[in-house]
Write a protein that holds these residues in place. Structure first.
Motif: not given
Length: 93
Positions: A4-19
């Motif tokens: 959801a972060h990734h799709e919304a363009g919140r890449l830092d949050a998305a990367e942290a979530g994937y990690t």
């Protein structure tokens, strides 16, 4: 949440979530692919290839991982070398 972060363009949050997801489930293909897509969008081609390595190591490489790996190679000016290497490995014909 990371997607959801990734799709919304919140890449830092998305990367942290994937990690975080990889810490819980190391090597999970869907998470590695999502992380690689994020890295490619950020222009981090060398990191993409490193992220995808586990999905390319086996006798049956993940097709989406191959596609992203080639995109990363192209983005870093190494597409011809990547195609030649895959052909040598018998993964492309």
């Amino acid at each position: 949440a990371a997607v959801a972060h990734h799709e919304a363009g919140r890449l830092d949050a998305a990367e942290a979530g994937y990690t975080q997801a990889l810490a819980l489930c190391p090597g999970r293909p869907s998470v590695l692919l999502n992380l690689a897509q994020l890295q490619l969008a950020r222009g981090q081609a060398p990191r993409v290839r490193e992220t995808l390595a586990p999905l390319l190591a086996g006798p049956e490489p993940e097709p989406d991982a191959l596609r992203l790996w080639l995109q990363a190679a192209e983005a870093s000016g190494q597409a011809d070398d990547a195609v030649a290497a895959l052909q040598a490995l018998g993964r492309l014909q």
